[in-house]
Design a protein around this motif. Sequence first.
Motif, PDB file in Angstrom:
ATOM      1  N   LEU A  56      10.435 103.880 124.769  1.00 34.53           N
ATOM      2  CA  LEU A  56      10.938 103.103 125.900  1.00 34.53           C
ATOM      3  C   LEU A  56      10.278 101.731 125.960  1.00 34.53           C
ATOM      4  CD1 LEU A  56      11.019 105.928 128.596  1.00 34.53           C
ATOM      5  CD2 LEU A  56      12.955 104.992 127.329  1.00 34.53           C
ATOM      6  N   PHE A  57       9.254 101.516 125.132  1.00 32.23           N
ATOM      7  CA  PHE A  57       8.567 100.228 125.008  1.00 32.23           C
ATOM      8  C   PHE A  57       8.184  99.655 126.380  1.00 32.23           C
ATOM      9  CE2 PHE A  57      11.253  99.430 120.923  1.00 32.23           C
ATOM     10  CZ  PHE A  57      10.513 100.396 120.253  1.00 32.23           C
ATOM     11  N   PRO A  58       7.305 100.344 127.117  1.00 31.64           N
ATOM     12  CA  PRO A  58       6.974  99.918 128.483  1.00 31.64           C
ATOM     13  C   PRO A  58       6.390  98.516 128.591  1.00 31.64           C
ATOM     14  CG  PRO A  58       5.498 101.651 127.699  1.00 31.64           C
ATOM     15  CD  PRO A  58       6.623 101.594 126.750  1.00 31.64           C
ATOM     16  N   ALA A  59       5.786  97.996 127.526  1.00 31.89           N
ATOM     17  CA  ALA A  59       5.240  96.637 127.587  1.00 31.89           C
ATOM     18  C   ALA A  59       6.338  95.579 127.524  1.00 31.89           C
ATOM     19  CB  ALA A  59       4.242  96.418 126.452  1.00 31.89           C
ATOM     20  N   PHE A  60       7.563  96.001 127.250  1.00 31.15           N
ATOM     21  CA  PHE A  60       8.680  95.057 127.085  1.00 31.15           C
ATOM     22  C   PHE A  60       9.755  95.309 128.145  1.00 31.15           C
ATOM     23  CE2 PHE A  60       6.500  95.183 123.110  1.00 31.15           C
ATOM     24  CZ  PHE A  60       6.606  93.910 122.585  1.00 31.15           C
ATOM     25  N   GLN A  61       9.330  95.373 129.403  1.00 30.38           N
ATOM     26  CA  GLN A  61      10.255  95.710 130.474  1.00 30.38           C
ATOM     27  C   GLN A  61      10.769  94.498 131.245  1.00 30.38           C
ATOM     28  OE1 GLN A  61      11.525  98.753 131.158  1.00 30.38           O
ATOM     29  NE2 GLN A  61      10.444  99.585 129.400  1.00 30.38           N
ATOM     30  N   GLU A  85      16.322  93.269 126.534  1.00 28.84           N
ATOM     31  CA  GLU A  85      16.560  93.003 125.122  1.00 28.84           C
ATOM     32  C   GLU A  85      15.361  92.374 124.428  1.00 28.84           C
ATOM     33  OE1 GLU A  85      20.071  90.679 125.619  1.00 28.84           O
ATOM     34  OE2 GLU A  85      21.397  92.419 125.553  1.00 28.84           O
ATOM     35  N   GLN A  86      14.198  92.380 125.090  1.00 26.35           N
ATOM     36  CA  GLN A  86      12.989  91.915 124.409  1.00 26.35           C
ATOM     37  C   GLN A  86      12.700  92.806 123.211  1.00 26.35           C
ATOM     38  OE1 GLN A  86       9.704  91.765 127.139  1.00 26.35           O
ATOM     39  NE2 GLN A  86      10.124  89.670 127.750  1.00 26.35           N
ATOM     40  N   GLN A  87      12.222  92.206 122.144  1.00 20.39           N
ATOM     41  CA  GLN A  87      11.992  92.952 120.913  1.00 20.39           C
ATOM     42  C   GLN A  87      10.499  93.090 120.614  1.00 20.39           C
ATOM     43  OE1 GLN A  87      14.212  90.843 117.877  1.00 20.39           O
ATOM     44  NE2 GLN A  87      16.093  91.887 118.416  1.00 20.39           N
ATOM     45  N   PRO A  88      10.073  94.268 120.168  1.00 20.81           N
ATOM     46  CA  PRO A  88       8.673  94.459 119.766  1.00 20.81           C
ATOM     47  C   PRO A  88       8.444  93.931 118.347  1.00 20.81           C
ATOM     48  CG  PRO A  88       9.871  96.501 119.505  1.00 20.81           C
ATOM     49  CD  PRO A  88      10.850  95.523 120.094  1.00 20.81           C
ATOM     50  N   ASP A  89       8.713  92.654 118.179  1.00 21.64           N
ATOM     51  CA  ASP A  89       8.640  91.998 116.874  1.00 21.64           C
ATOM     52  C   ASP A  89       7.347  91.191 116.804  1.00 21.64           C
ATOM     53  OD1 ASP A  89       8.917  90.441 114.616  1.00 21.64           O
ATOM     54  OD2 ASP A  89      10.934  89.727 115.083  1.00 21.64           O
ATOM     55  N   ASP A 103       7.569  87.404 117.008  1.00 23.00           N
ATOM     56  CA  ASP A 103       8.205  86.800 118.174  1.00 23.00           C
ATOM     57  C   ASP A 103       7.133  86.242 119.108  1.00 23.00           C
ATOM     58  OD1 ASP A 103       9.510  86.198 120.543  1.00 23.00           O
ATOM     59  OD2 ASP A 103      10.747  87.998 120.531  1.00 23.00           O
ATOM     60  N   PRO A 104       7.210  84.958 119.502  1.00 20.09           N
ATOM     61  CA  PRO A 104       6.203  84.380 120.401  1.00 20.09           C
ATOM     62  C   PRO A 104       6.054  85.143 121.719  1.00 20.09           C
ATOM     63  CG  PRO A 104       7.522  82.638 119.424  1.00 20.09           C
ATOM     64  CD  PRO A 104       8.179  83.935 119.043  1.00 20.09           C
ATOM     65  N   VAL A 105       7.164  85.724 122.221  1.00 18.17           N
ATOM     66  CA  VAL A 105       7.074  86.492 123.464  1.00 18.17           C
ATOM     67  C   VAL A 105       6.229  87.743 123.244  1.00 18.17           C
ATOM     68  CG1 VAL A 105       8.394  87.781 125.191  1.00 18.17           C
ATOM     69  CG2 VAL A 105       9.259  85.604 124.343  1.00 18.17           C
ATOM     70  N   ALA A 106       6.458  88.435 122.134  1.00 20.97           N
ATOM     71  CA  ALA A 106       5.657  89.614 121.813  1.00 20.97           C
ATOM     72  C   ALA A 106       4.194  89.225 121.622  1.00 20.97           C
ATOM     73  CB  ALA A 106       6.193  90.295 120.555  1.00 20.97           C
ATOM     74  N   ALA A 107       3.949  88.084 120.983  1.00 21.70           N
ATOM     75  CA  ALA A 107       2.573  87.616 120.786  1.00 21.70           C
ATOM     76  C   ALA A 107       1.891  87.368 122.123  1.00 21.70           C
ATOM     77  CB  ALA A 107       2.573  86.340 119.945  1.00 21.70           C
ATOM     78  N   GLU A 108       2.616  86.775 123.060  1.00 26.65           N
ATOM     79  CA  GLU A 108       2.046  86.516 124.386  1.00 26.65           C
ATOM     80  C   GLU A 108       1.714  87.817 125.101  1.00 26.65           C
ATOM     81  OE1 GLU A 108       3.175  84.051 128.497  1.00 26.65           O
ATOM     82  OE2 GLU A 108       4.504  83.992 126.749  1.00 26.65           O
ATOM     83  N   PRO A 141      16.591  81.633 118.131  1.00 30.19           N
ATOM     84  CA  PRO A 141      17.726  82.569 118.140  1.00 30.19           C
ATOM     85  C   PRO A 141      18.700  82.278 119.270  1.00 30.19           C
ATOM     86  CG  PRO A 141      15.819  83.600 119.165  1.00 30.19           C
ATOM     87  CD  PRO A 141      15.374  82.219 118.730  1.00 30.19           C
ATOM     88  N   VAL A 142      19.952  82.647 119.050  1.00 30.01           N
ATOM     89  CA  VAL A 142      20.990  82.580 120.073  1.00 30.01           C
ATOM     90  C   VAL A 142      21.753  83.910 120.045  1.00 30.01           C
ATOM     91  CG1 VAL A 142      23.068  81.408 120.883  1.00 30.01           C
ATOM     92  CG2 VAL A 142      21.254  80.090 119.785  1.00 30.01           C
ATOM     93  N   PRO A 143      21.731  84.694 121.134  1.00 30.11           N
ATOM     94  CA  PRO A 143      20.979  84.504 122.363  1.00 30.11           C
ATOM     95  C   PRO A 143      19.465  84.594 122.122  1.00 30.11           C
ATOM     96  CG  PRO A 143      22.638  86.250 122.592  1.00 30.11           C
ATOM     97  CD  PRO A 143      22.524  85.937 121.144  1.00 30.11           C
ATOM     98  N   LYS A 144      18.686  84.230 123.151  1.00 30.97           N
ATOM     99  CA  LYS A 144      17.235  84.261 123.008  1.00 30.97           C
ATOM    100  C   LYS A 144      16.758  85.663 122.692  1.00 30.97           C
ATOM    101  CE  LYS A 144      12.917  83.156 125.401  1.00 30.97           C
ATOM    102  NZ  LYS A 144      12.292  82.625 126.636  1.00 30.97           N
ATOM    103  N   TRP A 145      17.314  86.659 123.399  1.00 36.20           N
ATOM    104  CA  TRP A 145      17.026  88.064 123.141  1.00 36.20           C
ATOM    105  C   TRP A 145      18.334  88.810 122.950  1.00 36.20           C
ATOM    106  CZ3 TRP A 145      13.852  87.020 127.917  1.00 36.20           C
ATOM    107  CH2 TRP A 145      12.537  86.690 127.589  1.00 36.20           C
ATOM    108  N   GLY A 146      18.256  89.918 122.258  1.00 37.71           N
ATOM    109  CA  GLY A 146      19.423  90.765 122.117  1.00 37.71           C
ATOM    110  C   GLY A 146      20.489  90.170 121.221  1.00 37.71           C
TER     111      GLY A 146
END
Length: 740
Positions: A356-361, A365-369, A372-377, A610-615
């Motif tokens: 369920l990837f609770p850190a990406f709630q 559509e956030q990705q555990p990549d 990815d700068p968002v995942a890094a943050e 990316p386009v869209p930013k997520w998903g």
Amino acid sequence: MAAVDAIIREAETGITAYLAEQFRLGEIDPGLYAQAQQQVIVNIRQWLTDPDINRLSPGLKEGLAKAIKTARWPELVEAYGDDIKFGTAGIRGKAAMTDEELQILSNEGIDAPILKGPNTLNNIVLLLTATGVANFANDHGLKSTVIGYDSRVEGWSFAKIISQVFLAAGLKVYLFDEACPYPEMTFAIPSLNADMGILISASHNDRRYNGFKLSAGTGSQFSPKARGIIYNHYISNTTPADIKFIELEEADIDTEGSVDPLSENHKLVFLGGSTPIPGFNYHGRPLIDIHGIHLAQVRQFILDSGMVKEWAPHVKIGYCAFHGAGRKAVPRLLKDFSFSHVKTITHNELNELNGLFPAFQNHPEQQPDPGDPVAAEIAINAYRNQYGEDALENLDLLIGTDPDADRAGLISKIPTPQRTYHSNNSHILLSADDAWTLLLWYRLNRCFKNDIREQSGPQLNESFIVLSHITSDALVRLAQKYGVGVIKTWVGFGLIANAVERVWSGDKLSNPKFKDIIYQTFNMEDGSRKFNFACLEQSNGFSVLGGPPATSNALGQNGHVRDKDGVLAAILLAEVAAYAVSQNMTIHDLINEKIYLDPDVGCFITEVDPVPKWGEFKGLEGLTRKIDILKRCQELANRVENGETILLNGVPVVSSETFVAGKYADAHQWPGFPDEGIRFYFDEERFNYLTVRPSGTAQCLRFHIQLKAKNLSRENLDKIKYKTRQEALGIISAIRGLVL
């Protein structure tokens, strides 16, 4: 039956009206509209009325009927508009359309009454796929398979049912006893002399996805020809009536009591560590310590074990598993190589196997990549929250791997004077381009400039690297500096590995028949180079394939798995960090000094937007928008080629190029679909360019840009890097304004 007929009539009425209205509004491409009209209702009727689907998945009809009753027309069209695509690495798709349904799947299991169809990843699709692959195996003399899974929701249950299919078909199954890294599964295939392997995983995709990643006996992906046979002659011809499986405890066991788990009489063997996992049911079958064998394999790739042993204890490392299967493998290997200051992030369940990837709630559509700068943050903030600001300030690097651990990302400490150009952050995610260029520099430099290379190792004139065409040209220039050959392929590690195999086979890469694999080569003309020194791709993939293997299914000589390995990359990047500490430098110092300020290489700034930013683009409307954007890009490229002056952020486009490798044309109803992208060049040397490329793993687009910084000096390096990056972002913004 009358009730089923009523449901079908309701679906036909609602979906027909929905499609007609969206087509009238111009939201759906004519070709996609015609395809949906032909397939959606036919597929719904087939799945609702097939008695074997009802036998295999009693809850499916309830979930489908509920979706029809609640008029979920866009999602029904998506789920039933096509069969799930069988691509280079198997199949990948949504296991749940919504987060709510994903939670139901997690709570109730693989027969949960949620919306499923032939274009989603579910128990029926997996059983059909596994049955087709098993039949292919039996017809082609393949006798065994390795099966694993990562942290995705119901991964173990999916792995179990496809194991039951293969066992029922008389094949031997090596089954992992817990979530495993994809590269450990691909390593196990040739190591155990198995004929193929499967991992239940959607790699770095968001939590709604899952997949069936299929590997050949080499540990690489099957060749395009073999994939075509598997899908067209077997999977597509498999029906639910063909599906047969047996319980794990019913699998044949060696009645003569052989202690050799590789014996053909042992049809089920488990893979894991040196001791059984408490509470896991091994059904009395053998257990092979594949973790120990894998550790010994990775140990071979440390170039300077003496330096590592001395300096590893001085390197402060953080590790983030992103809810994935690297959570044990990476810390275990780091510890073995004397990295004693390793702090694993457990905050926000990041080290738990939780699909369920609770850190990406924050966004569905956030990705555990890890790239990815968002995942890094997320990882940096979690480390700070768990260990404190002082610990973060002292951290040399933070390594992340995705859920199946085939990708590695590197977050590096920024020296204080350079932080002005990084929003005053103490740490920043390195692009894969920079990380791989530094890693390649270190390995080339240590192998060919010092005396640590064994005499039997590769020579300069025997070696070559392979990278995808959107990966940094800094790698090309670095390889050329050391006299190493270069191959550029289209995107995907399967194509990268396939190019290496072509070299091993002695094929002429200039042969037109390889145009679906090869984009460009440098210093590969005479065919003398046979040792693959590295394979590298911008999407955080790395491996070393080595020289021609002793047998067709073996690992390459002095080589590793024929697919990307985030676990290996994590260890090799840690070795670079130990070297940096030994020189009283940071990772950033090394990149500046050894890469950016080297006139033979230079400073290549790359960005991916990316386009869209997520998903992804959703449904037929989203797919239509994606096609429209690419067509506008194609029109822009045509204008350039016709001599029109096009400015992007004030920079003139001097030429363009469209890349067609022959993939996905039917899915987009577009002959000549630019599956590898449309490129706009800003200079005659072709160092500066922007590529608009459709993703091969999701319905999205990516804007890739590369600019070579000019007039660098040690004094102005940070300023010029920042200025060039801003220029790159401005160009991306400009083309978005023209085509979105």
